[in-house]
Scaffold this motif. Structure first.
Motif, PDB file in Angstrom:
ATOM      1  N   HIS A   1     -17.124  14.677   1.627  1.00 42.23           N
ATOM      2  CA  HIS A   1     -16.907  14.033   0.647  1.00 42.23           C
ATOM      3  C   HIS A   1     -16.005  15.196   0.598  1.00 42.23           C
ATOM      4  O   HIS A   1     -16.792  15.661  -0.194  1.00 42.23           O
TER       5      HIS A   1
ATOM      6  N   THR B   1      -5.250  12.340  -4.734  1.00 39.82           N
ATOM      7  CA  THR B   1      -6.787  11.902  -4.881  1.00 39.82           C
ATOM      8  C   THR B   1      -6.963  11.449  -5.867  1.00 39.82           C
ATOM      9  O   THR B   1      -8.096  11.787  -6.187  1.00 39.82           O
TER      10      THR B   1
ATOM     11  N   THR C   1      -5.326   7.714  -2.862  1.00 37.92           N
ATOM     12  CA  THR C   1      -6.442   7.489  -2.439  1.00 37.92           C
ATOM     13  C   THR C   1      -7.146   6.414  -3.510  1.00 37.92           C
ATOM     14  O   THR C   1      -8.545   6.007  -2.674  1.00 37.92           O
TER      15      THR C   1
ATOM     16  N   ASN D   1     -15.124   1.783   0.011  1.00 36.50           N
ATOM     17  CA  ASN D   1     -15.532   1.861   0.757  1.00 36.50           C
ATOM     18  C   ASN D   1     -15.720   3.245   2.235  1.00 36.50           C
ATOM     19  O   ASN D   1     -16.342   3.399   2.706  1.00 36.50           O
ATOM     20  N   GLN D   2     -15.334   4.075   1.139  1.00 32.96           N
ATOM     21  CA  GLN D   2     -15.966   5.894   1.766  1.00 32.96           C
ATOM     22  C   GLN D   2     -17.501   5.758   1.504  1.00 32.96           C
ATOM     23  O   GLN D   2     -17.631   6.480   1.919  1.00 32.96           O
TER      24      GLN D   2
ATOM     25  N   THR E   1     -12.915   5.270   6.258  1.00 32.74           N
ATOM     26  CA  THR E   1     -13.125   6.583   5.798  1.00 32.74           C
ATOM     27  C   THR E   1     -12.501   6.454   4.269  1.00 32.74           C
ATOM     28  O   THR E   1     -12.953   7.701   4.042  1.00 32.74           O
ATOM     29  N   GLY E   2     -11.430   5.585   4.475  1.00 31.44           N
ATOM     30  CA  GLY E   2     -10.790   5.705   3.517  1.00 31.44           C
ATOM     31  C   GLY E   2      -9.448   4.674   2.872  1.00 31.44           C
ATOM     32  O   GLY E   2      -8.880   3.800   4.164  1.00 31.44           O
TER      33      GLY E   2
END
Length: 521
Positions: A437, A339, A218, A470-471, A196-197
């Motif tokens: 998200h 982020t 991230t 990937n997210q 998920t990240g």
């Protein structure tokens, strides 16, 4: 003979009594009595002279040399020997000796190896990848500089980026105490598509205070990210811990985001020096010596021990595990999440580099240098040249193209109606199954899935919406079955789009051709 002496003292029935008590045969006690009657004195031997089989090494004097020839390193022995490409276990050694006509068991092989001084050993990680002639001199220079700063009460920090970690139900190295039959179940493969990240931990170790400060990024591990972590550390901890400091010493590796050769690293440090008023001195470790960086064995090693066998299922889990890392010597760690976007490909022009006041040290100025505060220096570009060069261009560029009919295959009215239908289906799901998200709305995720159905690569879709690949892949995986069940199966985009420039050119070219066609008719 001891048994025989006891039996003689007991008299009648003594042989049977001693035999039962000692667990030996009556014949053994009887033979001892016979030796006593014959007047033979005890000599400390258990068996008669000459009893027992001779050792195999005595029967076969060539056994020992043959075994040593098998276990010799290939660099010292035969490079194409029989055991060059196999494990040299006791069983294999015994089999190879048997093939030579020397029948021997594993226990005998082990005894012969121990007698020759051999033991089980692993690899010794002591050889450096490269060895600079001034390696030791640079370490002495770093130690002297660190001592000078610490004696003056100035901050000294060691920095580096820890290994990237995938966020998800993935296995972690190490073992932890668990109830019987209740291991932590994780995915059998660490495929990035299941994540998920990605967590990028950048660590800052304060040498004088024995404290750690870790920022989890991230996006990308860039020089801008590294200096942003330093800026955040100074604002939150460094400034209050060293209120009268006028200079800062940073010890770092020679590569990565804080590379000694990276102009972006030095340009961002120059901005930090101007913002804080600190004179920043940097000492890089010589090549191939990153494992001796203080942040590695005084901070990262304890973080790794603290999250052993603990899957990093979310960023919150990673932050909590990092911040709870402590030692008996008083280490405390602060963890933060970043982020922000840190795009790669940032370039520093020659004019920009020439405007930076960087004072190299007399000893290896490429490793040791000082950057004083210098107001008026140019800002570091936030985006690489091209479609992302303008700060506000990315949002406009992505928002416009993500819903363009040429890419979605639908006009805006039909796209909104489709998004409303899918949103209703998503709202009907349990909260834990709904795609989420922090940067995207539900409509954004649905639009991205429509583009994926049309054949747009996940990297380009992620670029349009400014999140990690990937997210984006994980979000699309959740929504695509709903679109297919709804009956939405569009035709693919009739073009091969491999980068943002090609994507924009395709849309603009098709739009201009449509405009010319309308004008002609």
């Amino acid at each position: 003979m001891l048994y025989a002496a006891e039996a003689r003292q007991l008299g009648h029935g003594g042989i049977a009594a001693v035999a039962r008590a000692a667990g030996v045969s009556k014949g053994c006690v009887s033979r001892g009595l016979a030796e006593l009657d014959a007047g033979r004195a005890p000599d400390g031997r258990v068996r008669r002279p000459g009893a027992g089989r001779p050792a195999l090494s005595e029967k076969d004097p060539g056994l020992g040399p043959a075994l040593l020839a098998l276990v010799e390193d290939t660099t010292q022995g035969d490079p194409i020997g029989p055991l060059t490409w196999t494990t040299k276990s006791l069983r294999r050694l015994a089999d190879e000796l048997a093939a030579q006509g020397r029948k021997v068991g594993r226990d005998t092989v082990a005894a012969l190896l121990k007698a020759a001084g051999f033991s089980l050993r692993g690899n010794a990680r002591v050889l450096a990848g490269s060895h600079h002639p001034d390696r030791d001199a640079q370490f002495r220079h770093i130690n002297d500089t660190v001592k000078t700063f610490l004696d003056g009460g100035d901050p000294v920090i060691s920095v580096d980026t820890k290994k990237k970690e995938q966020i998800g139900l993935f296995g972690q190295a190490g073992r932890e105490w668990r109830p019987p039959g209740a291991p932590v179940k994780v995915l059998d493969h660490d495929f990035p598509t299941h994540a998920t990240g990605t967590a990028i931990p950048y660590g800052i170790y304060d040498v004088a205070r024995n404290t750690g400060y870790v920022v989890i990024g991230t996006d990308h591990d860039t020089a801008a990210f590294a200096v942003a972590c330093l800026r955040r550390w100074w604002k939150e901890e460094g400034r209050s811990a060293y209120p009268s400091a006028t200079r800062l010493l940073i010890t770092a590796d020679g590569g990565g985001s804080n590379s000694s050769r990276a102009k972006t690293w030095k340009a961002n440090l120059a901005l930090l020096a101007s913002e804080t008023g600190l004179e920043i001195t940097v000492c890089h470790l010589p090549p191939g010596t990153s494992k001796w960086n203080r942040v590695e064995h005084r901070l990262f090693s304890f973080i790794s021990m603290n999250w052993r066998a603990r899957p990093l299922t979310s960023y919150d889990v990673a932050l909590n595990l990092i911040s709870s890392s402590t030692t008996r010597t008083g280490l405390t760690v602060t963890a933060r999440l970043d982020t922000s976007s840190y795009p790669t490909g940032i370039d520093i022009s020659q004019q920009h580099a020439a405007a930076l006041a960087i004072h190299p040290d007399a000893f290896h100025g490429e490793w040791n240098y000082t950057i004083p505060p210098q107001p008026g220096i140019p800002d570091v570009p936030l985006h690489p040249p091209g479609p992302r060069s303008h700060p506000g261009h990315a949002h406009t560029f992505g928002a416009t193209l993500a819903t363009h009919p040429l890419l979605t295959g639908l006009d805006r009215h039909d796209l909104d109606r489709l998004a409303a239908d899918i949103r209703d289906r998503l709202d009907a799901l349990p909260p834990k199954q709904r795609p989420r998200h922090r940067k995207l709305t539900t409509e954004n995720i649905i639009w991205a899935t429509v583009l994926d159905q049309r054949g747009l690569s996940c990297s380009l879709t992620a670029y349009l919406f400014r999140i990690g690949e990937n997210q984006m892949r994980a979000l699309i995986k959740q929504v695509r079955p709903l679109l297919e069940d709804h009956g939405h199966r569009p035709k693919p985009i009739p073009a091969r789009l491999i980068d943002p420039s090609a994507l924009a050119s395709y849309v603009m070219h098709a739009t201009s051709q449509a405009s010319e066609h309308d004008t002609t008719h």
